[in-house]
Design a protein around this motif. Sequence first.
Motif, PDB file in Angstrom:
ATOM      1  N   GLY A 130      -1.248 -16.392  -3.194  1.00 53.67           N
ATOM      2  CA  GLY A 130      -1.139 -15.278  -4.142  1.00 53.67           C
ATOM      3  C   GLY A 130      -0.203 -15.611  -5.287  1.00 53.67           C
ATOM      4  N   ILE A 131      -0.208 -14.761  -6.300  1.00 51.61           N
ATOM      5  CA  ILE A 131       0.695 -14.965  -7.437  1.00 51.61           C
ATOM      6  C   ILE A 131       2.126 -14.587  -7.004  1.00 51.61           C
ATOM      7  CG2 ILE A 131      -1.186 -14.515  -9.102  1.00 51.61           C
ATOM      8  CD1 ILE A 131       0.275 -11.819  -9.734  1.00 51.61           C
ATOM      9  N   PRO A 132       3.136 -14.923  -7.794  1.00 53.06           N
ATOM     10  CA  PRO A 132       4.507 -14.596  -7.407  1.00 53.06           C
ATOM     11  C   PRO A 132       4.724 -13.090  -7.178  1.00 53.06           C
ATOM     12  CG  PRO A 132       4.518 -16.158  -9.215  1.00 53.06           C
ATOM     13  CD  PRO A 132       3.088 -15.746  -9.018  1.00 53.06           C
ATOM     14  N   ASN A 133       5.600 -12.817  -6.223  1.00 53.54           N
ATOM     15  CA  ASN A 133       6.113 -11.461  -6.017  1.00 53.54           C
ATOM     16  C   ASN A 133       5.152 -10.463  -5.351  1.00 53.54           C
ATOM     17  OD1 ASN A 133       8.565 -10.085  -6.326  1.00 53.54           O
ATOM     18  ND2 ASN A 133       7.668  -8.820  -7.923  1.00 53.54           N
ATOM     19  N   VAL A 134       4.028 -10.939  -4.844  1.00 56.12           N
ATOM     20  CA  VAL A 134       3.084 -10.012  -4.197  1.00 56.12           C
ATOM     21  C   VAL A 134       3.451  -9.743  -2.733  1.00 56.12           C
ATOM     22  CG1 VAL A 134       1.068 -10.364  -5.668  1.00 56.12           C
ATOM     23  CG2 VAL A 134       1.513 -11.955  -3.794  1.00 56.12           C
ATOM     24  N   SER A 185       6.017 -14.305   1.091  1.00 59.47           N
ATOM     25  CA  SER A 185       7.101 -14.671   2.014  1.00 59.47           C
ATOM     26  C   SER A 185       7.351 -13.551   3.009  1.00 59.47           C
ATOM     27  CB  SER A 185       8.405 -14.948   1.260  1.00 59.47           C
ATOM     28  OG  SER A 185       8.194 -15.932   0.300  1.00 59.47           O
ATOM     29  N   SER A 186       7.308 -12.309   2.529  1.00 56.72           N
ATOM     30  CA  SER A 186       7.534 -11.171   3.435  1.00 56.72           C
ATOM     31  C   SER A 186       6.483 -11.177   4.542  1.00 56.72           C
ATOM     32  CB  SER A 186       7.423  -9.846   2.684  1.00 56.72           C
ATOM     33  OG  SER A 186       8.251  -9.843   1.566  1.00 56.72           O
ATOM     34  N   LEU A 187       5.238 -11.514   4.192  1.00 58.38           N
ATOM     35  CA  LEU A 187       4.163 -11.534   5.189  1.00 58.38           C
ATOM     36  C   LEU A 187       4.406 -12.651   6.207  1.00 58.38           C
ATOM     37  CD1 LEU A 187       1.450 -10.568   6.287  1.00 58.38           C
ATOM     38  CD2 LEU A 187       0.316 -12.038   4.619  1.00 58.38           C
ATOM     39  N   PHE A 227      -2.613  -2.826   2.923  1.00 63.70           N
ATOM     40  CA  PHE A 227      -1.683  -3.491   3.828  1.00 63.70           C
ATOM     41  C   PHE A 227      -0.251  -3.241   3.389  1.00 63.70           C
ATOM     42  CE2 PHE A 227       0.468  -7.122   5.780  1.00 63.70           C
ATOM     43  CZ  PHE A 227      -0.189  -7.213   7.008  1.00 63.70           C
ATOM     44  N   SER A 228       0.654  -3.272   4.370  1.00 69.56           N
ATOM     45  CA  SER A 228       2.073  -3.324   4.018  1.00 69.56           C
ATOM     46  C   SER A 228       2.763  -4.270   4.984  1.00 69.56           C
ATOM     47  CB  SER A 228       2.723  -1.952   4.094  1.00 69.56           C
ATOM     48  OG  SER A 228       4.118  -2.112   3.983  1.00 69.56           O
ATOM     49  N   THR A 229       3.565  -5.151   4.437  1.00 70.77           N
ATOM     50  CA  THR A 229       4.296  -6.094   5.306  1.00 70.77           C
ATOM     51  C   THR A 229       5.344  -5.350   6.130  1.00 70.77           C
ATOM     52  OG1 THR A 229       5.926  -6.549   3.599  1.00 70.77           O
ATOM     53  CG2 THR A 229       4.015  -7.996   3.664  1.00 70.77           C
ATOM     54  N   LYS A 262       0.835  -1.212   0.000  1.00 66.91           N
ATOM     55  CA  LYS A 262       0.000   0.000   0.000  1.00 66.91           C
ATOM     56  C   LYS A 262       0.866   1.256   0.000  1.00 66.91           C
ATOM     57  CE  LYS A 262      -0.365   0.888   4.902  1.00 66.91           C
ATOM     58  NZ  LYS A 262      -1.128   0.966   6.125  1.00 66.91           N
ATOM     59  N   ASP A 263       2.116   1.123   0.490  1.00 68.44           N
ATOM     60  CA  ASP A 263       3.024   2.274   0.501  1.00 68.44           C
ATOM     61  C   ASP A 263       3.328   2.759  -0.922  1.00 68.44           C
ATOM     62  OD1 ASP A 263       4.243  -0.419   0.759  1.00 68.44           O
ATOM     63  OD2 ASP A 263       6.110   0.628   0.297  1.00 68.44           O
ATOM     64  N   LEU A 264       3.100   1.895  -1.920  1.00 70.05           N
ATOM     65  CA  LEU A 264       3.381   2.275  -3.314  1.00 70.05           C
ATOM     66  C   LEU A 264       2.105   2.671  -4.055  1.00 70.05           C
ATOM     67  CD1 LEU A 264       5.783  -0.701  -4.233  1.00 70.05           C
ATOM     68  CD2 LEU A 264       6.436   1.579  -3.448  1.00 70.05           C
ATOM     69  N   GLY A 322       0.355 -20.740  -0.739  1.00 65.51           N
ATOM     70  CA  GLY A 322      -0.236 -21.270  -1.966  1.00 65.51           C
ATOM     71  C   GLY A 322       0.159 -20.365  -3.125  1.00 65.51           C
ATOM     72  N   ILE A 323       0.854 -20.953  -4.086  1.00 67.94           N
ATOM     73  CA  ILE A 323       1.312 -20.126  -5.210  1.00 67.94           C
ATOM     74  C   ILE A 323       0.298 -20.207  -6.344  1.00 67.94           C
ATOM     75  CG2 ILE A 323       3.203 -19.628  -6.776  1.00 67.94           C
ATOM     76  CD1 ILE A 323       4.657 -19.903  -4.396  1.00 67.94           C
ATOM     77  N   LEU A 324      -0.227 -19.077  -6.701  1.00 67.93           N
ATOM     78  CA  LEU A 324      -1.155 -19.026  -7.836  1.00 67.93           C
ATOM     79  C   LEU A 324      -0.406 -18.478  -9.045  1.00 67.93           C
ATOM     80  CD1 LEU A 324      -4.043 -17.488  -5.799  1.00 67.93           C
ATOM     81  CD2 LEU A 324      -4.182 -19.693  -6.960  1.00 67.93           C
TER      82      LEU A 324
HETATM   83  N1  LIG Z   1       7.175  -1.570  -1.024  1.00 67.98           N
HETATM   84  C1  LIG Z   1       6.837  -2.754  -0.524  1.00 67.98           C
HETATM   85  N2  LIG Z   1       7.484  -3.853  -0.932  1.00 67.98           N
HETATM   86  C2  LIG Z   1       7.112  -5.045  -0.412  1.00 67.98           C
HETATM   87  C3  LIG Z   1       6.083  -5.165   0.546  1.00 67.98           C
HETATM   88  N3  LIG Z   1       5.940  -6.483   0.861  1.00 67.98           N
HETATM   89  C4  LIG Z   1       6.854  -7.151   0.111  1.00 67.98           C
HETATM   90  N4  LIG Z   1       7.554  -6.295  -0.657  1.00 67.98           N
HETATM   91  C5  LIG Z   1       8.639  -6.597  -1.610  1.00 67.98           C
HETATM   92  O1  LIG Z   1       8.094  -7.323  -2.695  1.00 67.98           O
HETATM   93  C6  LIG Z   1       9.047  -8.233  -3.215  1.00 67.98           C
HETATM   94  C7  LIG Z   1       8.457  -9.631  -3.264  1.00 67.98           C
HETATM   95  O2  LIG Z   1       8.212 -10.070  -1.947  1.00 67.98           O
HETATM   96  P1  LIG Z   1       8.163 -11.612  -1.552  1.00 67.98           P
HETATM   97  O3  LIG Z   1       7.786 -11.680  -0.119  1.00 67.98           O
HETATM   98  O4  LIG Z   1       9.397 -12.288  -1.986  1.00 67.98           O
HETATM   99  O5  LIG Z   1       6.950 -12.056  -2.480  1.00 67.98           O
HETATM  100  P2  LIG Z   1       6.385 -13.539  -2.702  1.00 67.98           P
HETATM  101  O6  LIG Z   1       4.937 -13.365  -2.996  1.00 67.98           O
HETATM  102  O7  LIG Z   1       6.749 -14.422  -1.578  1.00 67.98           O
HETATM  103  O8  LIG Z   1       7.153 -13.938  -4.011  1.00 67.98           O
HETATM  104  P3  LIG Z   1       7.423 -15.420  -4.590  1.00 67.98           P
HETATM  105  O9  LIG Z   1       8.311 -16.109  -3.606  1.00 67.98           O
HETATM  106  O10 LIG Z   1       8.074 -15.093  -5.898  1.00 67.98           O
HETATM  107  O11 LIG Z   1       6.105 -16.108  -4.766  1.00 67.98           O
HETATM  108  C8  LIG Z   1      10.262  -8.154  -2.299  1.00 67.98           C
HETATM  109  O12 LIG Z   1      11.206  -7.305  -2.905  1.00 67.98           O
HETATM  110  C9  LIG Z   1       9.700  -7.516  -1.031  1.00 67.98           C
HETATM  111  O13 LIG Z   1      10.672  -6.774  -0.314  1.00 67.98           O
HETATM  112  C10 LIG Z   1       5.420  -3.969   0.984  1.00 67.98           C
HETATM  113  O14 LIG Z   1       4.492  -3.962   1.802  1.00 67.98           O
HETATM  114  N5  LIG Z   1       5.846  -2.806   0.407  1.00 67.98           N
END
Ligand SMILES: Nc1nc2c(ncn2[C@@H]2O[C@H](COP(=O)(O)OP(=O)(O)OP(=O)(O)O)[C@@H](O)[C@H]2O)c(=O)[nH]1
Length: 328
Positions: free
Chosen positions: A121-125, A128-130, A86-88, A60-62, A168-170
């Motif tokens: 969720g789909i990749p990169n959302v 893992s950070s959450l 939300f923001s992790t 959400k910060d973006l 769960g990876i979508l």
């Molecule tokens: N700005 C911002 N970046 C975030 C936030 N949460 C995660 N990211 C960034 O988003 C990118 C992807 O985060 P991941 O947690 O690896 O995402 P993922 O969904 O687990 O990705 P996959 O492992 O590829 O499925 C990383 O560079 C994180 O640092 C957020 O709340 N704000």
Amino acid sequence: MSVQWFPGHMNKARREIENVMTQVDLVIEVLDARIPDSSQNPMLTTLRGDVPVLRLLNKKDLADKDRMNRWLEHWRDADQITAYPFSTQDKADLAKLSNWVQQLVPHRGSAEKPIRAMIAGIPNVGKSSLMNALLGKRVAKVGNEPAVTKAQQKLRVNDGFQLLDTPGILWPKIENPDASYRLAVTGAVRDTAIDYEDVALMGLKFFIADYNDALVSRYKLKEAPVDAVETLKVIGSKRGALRAGGKIDMHKAAEVFLSDVRSGAIGPYVMETPEMVADEWVKVEQVKAEKEAARQARLAAAVPQRQQKQNMDYRQDQNKASVSDEKE
Ligand SMILES: Nc1nc2c(ncn2[C@@H]2O[C@H](COP(=O)(O)OP(=O)(O)OP(=O)(O)O)[C@@H](O)[C@H]2O)c(=O)[nH]1
């Protein structure tokens, strides 16, 4: 680790989510707040059945607050889905999550009967950070691969709340070509067949239309930008994306611009509104219907041709037969 989403991978991912769905009380669906629609996979609705979902508009910060709110209202009214920006990286959001989860699963939440949730969720959302943020430790990075089937462990967030240890990876939706571009612009999908410069130009077109002032201020432009190619050239020249001889290196200019878009350096944005996406789906359905009509027309045209050929073959056979009769 990344995977091209071929049908085999999609089936595997689908089966894995289906298998664990019986072990959970709730799905936490993580979306990218900048592309609230394209970062969804509608298959999740089918896979989760009656299991409730909590939708997080992560990063959400973006993202642009007004547009995020329009999506929250839309989902609440149209789909009865609870969603939050939300923001992790936001401790207050992380602290609120247990309450949100509890509201959706009121019959559980004690130490004896903890709420069991899966992050999807789909990749990169930010899945893992959450997990890392909730568990206070680093869980193994799973990359874009569907998880290897194994017994899922439950990890403790607090007394009344547990998470499955593998998200769960979508797979991303690719049916709508406009959505594919937006996934590429935000960096959600990097392994894409779309040309890099085209991705930047599509992104730039969007910013020119919807966030013109943000471009002016980020790149200190003298005039409000109108044309994507010209603006990319200006960005390239301002940022030293030049080839020997002083010509603009458009690929480098595209890199500069996309890196700014993805990091949020241009400012908060959301690339989709509910109305826009609804219009696009009407077009996708129209194109599908036109293709189907053309296919049917081809088939219909092929029938008389086949019939003619069959008639000709029949006549030839008859002729041959009568010639051999005469010989006898
Ligand atoms: N700005 C911002 N970046 C975030 C936030 N949460 C995660 N990211 C960034 O988003 C990118 C992807 O985060 P991941 O947690 O690896 O995402 P993922 O969904 O687990 O990705 P996959 O492992 O590829 O499925 C990383 O560079 C994180 O640092 C957020 O709340 N704000």
